[in-house]
Design an enzyme around this catalytic site. Structure first.
Site, mmCIF file in Angstrom:
data_model
loop_
_atom_site.group_PDB
_atom_site.id
_atom_site.type_symbol
_atom_site.label_atom_id
_atom_site.label_comp_id
_atom_site.label_asym_id
_atom_site.label_seq_id
_atom_site.Cartn_x
_atom_site.Cartn_y
_atom_site.Cartn_z
ATOM 1 N N PRO A 87 0.825 -1.206 0.000
ATOM 2 C CA PRO A 87 0.000 0.000 0.000
ATOM 3 C C PRO A 87 0.860 1.257 0.000
ATOM 4 O O PRO A 87 1.770 1.388 0.822
ATOM 5 C CB PRO A 87 -0.794 -0.118 1.311
ATOM 6 N N SER A 116 -4.030 1.231 -0.323
ATOM 7 C CA SER A 116 -3.936 2.040 0.900
ATOM 8 C C SER A 116 -5.270 2.720 1.207
ATOM 9 O O SER A 116 -6.020 3.081 0.302
ATOM 10 C CB SER A 116 -2.856 3.112 0.701
ATOM 11 N N TYR A 139 -6.546 1.920 7.801
ATOM 12 C CA TYR A 139 -6.301 2.845 8.911
ATOM 13 C C TYR A 139 -7.673 3.181 9.461
ATOM 14 O O TYR A 139 -8.659 3.156 8.711
ATOM 15 C CB TYR A 139 -5.666 4.144 8.425
ATOM 16 N N THR A 165 -2.582 -2.050 9.445
ATOM 17 C CA THR A 165 -1.265 -1.471 9.736
ATOM 18 C C THR A 165 -1.235 -0.997 11.176
ATOM 19 O O THR A 165 -2.093 -0.213 11.597
ATOM 20 C CB THR A 165 -0.982 -0.300 8.767
ATOM 21 N N LYS A 263 0.310 -5.674 9.588
ATOM 22 C CA LYS A 263 1.498 -5.073 8.943
ATOM 23 C C LYS A 263 2.161 -4.086 9.902
ATOM 24 O O LYS A 263 1.481 -3.219 10.464
ATOM 25 C CB LYS A 263 1.055 -4.345 7.669
ATOM 26 N N HIS A 287 7.459 0.239 7.867
ATOM 27 C CA HIS A 287 6.777 1.257 7.063
ATOM 28 C C HIS A 287 7.762 1.951 6.117
ATOM 29 O O HIS A 287 7.665 3.150 5.858
ATOM 30 C CB HIS A 287 6.125 2.290 7.991
ATOM 31 N N ARG A 290 9.520 5.124 7.533
ATOM 32 C CA ARG A 290 8.761 6.381 7.513
ATOM 33 C C ARG A 290 8.083 6.679 8.846
ATOM 34 O O ARG A 290 7.469 7.715 9.009
ATOM 35 C CB ARG A 290 7.696 6.326 6.418
ATOM 36 N N GLY A 320 12.965 -1.842 1.758
ATOM 37 C CA GLY A 320 14.263 -1.771 1.094
ATOM 38 C C GLY A 320 14.433 -2.655 -0.126
ATOM 39 O O GLY A 320 15.540 -2.737 -0.667
HETATM 40 C C1 LIG Z 1 4.992 7.033 -0.386
HETATM 41 C C2 LIG Z 1 4.624 5.916 0.542
HETATM 42 C C3 LIG Z 1 3.349 5.856 1.073
HETATM 43 C C4 LIG Z 1 3.000 4.799 1.911
HETATM 44 N N1 LIG Z 1 1.714 4.717 2.375
HETATM 45 C C5 LIG Z 1 1.355 3.676 3.155
HETATM 46 C C6 LIG Z 1 0.006 3.529 3.583
HETATM 47 O O1 LIG Z 1 -0.861 4.327 3.250
HETATM 48 N N2 LIG Z 1 -0.285 2.471 4.380
HETATM 49 C C7 LIG Z 1 0.655 1.550 4.770
HETATM 50 O O2 LIG Z 1 0.337 0.603 5.494
HETATM 51 N N3 LIG Z 1 1.930 1.663 4.350
HETATM 52 C C8 LIG Z 1 2.295 2.688 3.552
HETATM 53 N N4 LIG Z 1 3.576 2.788 3.111
HETATM 54 C C9 LIG Z 1 4.561 1.753 3.499
HETATM 55 C C10 LIG Z 1 4.607 0.645 2.456
HETATM 56 O O3 LIG Z 1 3.414 -0.086 2.435
HETATM 57 C C11 LIG Z 1 5.768 -0.327 2.722
HETATM 58 O O4 LIG Z 1 5.705 -0.761 4.053
HETATM 59 C C12 LIG Z 1 7.120 0.334 2.447
HETATM 60 O O5 LIG Z 1 7.044 1.171 1.327
HETATM 61 C C13 LIG Z 1 8.181 -0.734 2.220
HETATM 62 O O6 LIG Z 1 9.424 -0.168 2.032
HETATM 63 P P1 LIG Z 1 10.048 0.116 0.580
HETATM 64 O O7 LIG Z 1 9.394 1.362 0.080
HETATM 65 O O8 LIG Z 1 11.495 0.319 0.866
HETATM 66 O O9 LIG Z 1 9.734 -1.073 -0.291
HETATM 67 C C14 LIG Z 1 3.955 3.831 2.258
HETATM 68 C C15 LIG Z 1 5.233 3.896 1.716
HETATM 69 C C16 LIG Z 1 5.579 4.915 0.862
HETATM 70 C C17 LIG Z 1 6.955 4.944 0.266
#
Ligand SMILES: Cc1cc2nc3c(=O)[nH]c(=O)nc-3n(C[C@H](O)[C@H](O)[C@H](O)COP(=O)(O)O)c2cc1C
Length: 400
Positions: A87, A116, A139, A165, A263, A287, A290, A320
């Site tokens: 997502p 998402s 969420y 999440t 998650k 995440h 983040r 990653g």
């Molecule tokens: C721009 C962005 C927005 C994201 N938004 C969500 C979200 O709305 N809900 C969620 O559970 N994870 C969110 N994530 C986390 C991703 O689902 C995932 O855990 C993460 O991107 C994995 O790391 P990677 O980008 O290095 O592959 C987001 C990640 C990014 C980069």
């Protein structure tokens, strides 16, 4: 996207890093940094990617096989690839096709897409676009009423699993977003926006597509009872008002009869708790670096969780993943499949749906090549005997 720009993406983008570079040139800095950035000092973001270098392969040479089996079974689905699309909120800001294009690309490749909560497209359109399984990431923004309504819509639309999440008690501080005026650009007055406009005007292609798409979308899947779709106001404030706790799992299980993925698990204790609360699968995740900075990389956290709940729940992981070798290493350490976030989102920002297709193709060919060079005919056969892991990685696993 024209035929020629599609082939430009295919020719120029040999790796996910190439797609990232193209994305950086095509979308405003605020959008790129929202996608690319992490929380605070970005320690975990960097470590998520770097940590794969600590694991090296133990190939079995002089082994030949005609077909390489990349299929993985996740939540009862026979996926053509051992990776799913994670997502990614605000995907429609990266390109108007956003979540719809990404879901279609996933389905075309024979894998699953996770939508998402922070989506600019209606969940019904996203589901209709994909020929593959689609899961809904939840969420509690807008409160339980909004969540119950969206869960019911997801069920009626044919979503196959709920991804809950748990690492978002409040939104992490992504400093790049503050510096780039992400908040002002989304919610501010014209005067507040002014200092941040040059970066937008510097990307006329993106701006034209954004305006033709109708500008900033509301959140069509977050609809509190008696209200309209939640405007894309301060999502951070909405998240902070709706922290999900373990006790919420009880009513979520009542309103969602299907499989649940938890998650955001980083410890054996939380993994066991997730199993006790009825999770079918767990995604080991920080995440994408983040949320809380300075937590371990997902790959580093994976062995402890495998040890804690192996065979009691399916174990996924994300964080990653930029190459097929990264995916193979995660599977060797016990993940059944991985989720890719930025890897495909860079493609989306670079070239819309064609860019997502290209990202998936890069990872698929990487995987096939890696498996052949490793001398392993099927991803289901990957295990620790194919990798060297630093000795101290097992120390923590023996604690619990
Ligand atoms: C721009 C962005 C927005 C994201 N938004 C969500 C979200 O709305 N809900 C969620 O559970 N994870 C969110 N994530 C986390 C991703 O689902 C995932 O855990 C993460 O991107 C994995 O790391 P990677 O980008 O290095 O592959 C987001 C990640 C990014 C980069």
């Amino acid at each position: 996207m024209t035929q020629s720009s599609r082939s430009v993406v295919s020719r120029r983008a040999v790796s996910i890093a190439d797609l990232r570079a193209i994305a950086q040139r095509r979308v405003p800095r605020a959008v790129f940094d929202y996608l690319d950035g992490g929380a605070e000092g970005e320690v975990t973001l960097r470590e998520n990617c770097r940590v794969y270098d600590d694991v090296t392969f133990r190939p079995r040479h002089a082994v030949a096989f005609a077909d390489c089996n990349l299929r993985a079974r996740v939540l009862g689905f026979d996926l053509a690839l051992p990776f799913l699309l994670a997502p990614v909120g605000y995907s429609r800001l990266m390109h108007p096709v956003g979540e719809v294009g990404a879901a279609r690309a996933a389905g075309d490749a024979g894998t699953a897409y996770i939508l998402s909560t922070i989506s600019g497209h209606k969940l019904e359109s996203v589901k209709a676009a994909s020929t593959g399984p689609v899961f809904y990431q939840l969420y509690l923004m807008g409160g339980r009423g909004a969540a119950e309504a969206v869960i019911e819509r997801a069920r009626l639309a044919g979503f196959s699993a709920l991804v809950v999440t748990i690492d978002t008690a409040v939104a992490g501080i992504r400093e790049r977003d503050y510096r780039n005026g992400m908040r002002e650009l989304i919610t501010g007055s014209v005067f507040e926006k002014l200092p941040f406009l040059p970066q937008i005007l510097a990307r006329p292609g993106w701006l034209t597509r954004f305006l033709l798409d109708g500008g900033l979308p509301a959140l069509p899947n977050v609809v509190p009872p008696g209200e309209g779709p939640m405007p894309l106001i301060d999502v951070a404030a909405a998240l902070a008002k709706s922290t999900l706790t373990w006790s919420d799992l009880t009513w979520i299980r009542k309103v969602w009869p299907g499989p649940i993925v938890i998650k955001g698990v980083l410890t054996g204790d939380d993994a066991r708790r997730a199993v006790d609360e009825g999770a079918t699968a767990i995604s080991v995740s920080n995440h994408g670096g983040r949320q809380l900075d300075c937590v371990p990389s997902s790959l580093r956290a994976l062995p402890e969780i495998v040890k804690a709940v192996h065979r009691q729940a399916e174990i996924l992981m994300d964080g990653g993943i930029r190459r097929g070798t990264d995916i193979v290493k995660a599977l060797c350490l016990g993940a059944r499949a991985v989720l890719c976030g930025r890897a495909y989102a860079y493609g989306l920002a670079a070239a819309g749906e064609a860019g997502v297709n290209r990202a998936i193709e890069i990872l698929r060919t990487d995987l096939d090549r890696t498996m052949r060079l490793l001398g392993c005919a099927s991803v289901a056969e990957l295990n620790r005997s194919y990798v060297n892991v630093p000795l101290n990685w097992d120390a923590r696993e023996s604690v619990s």
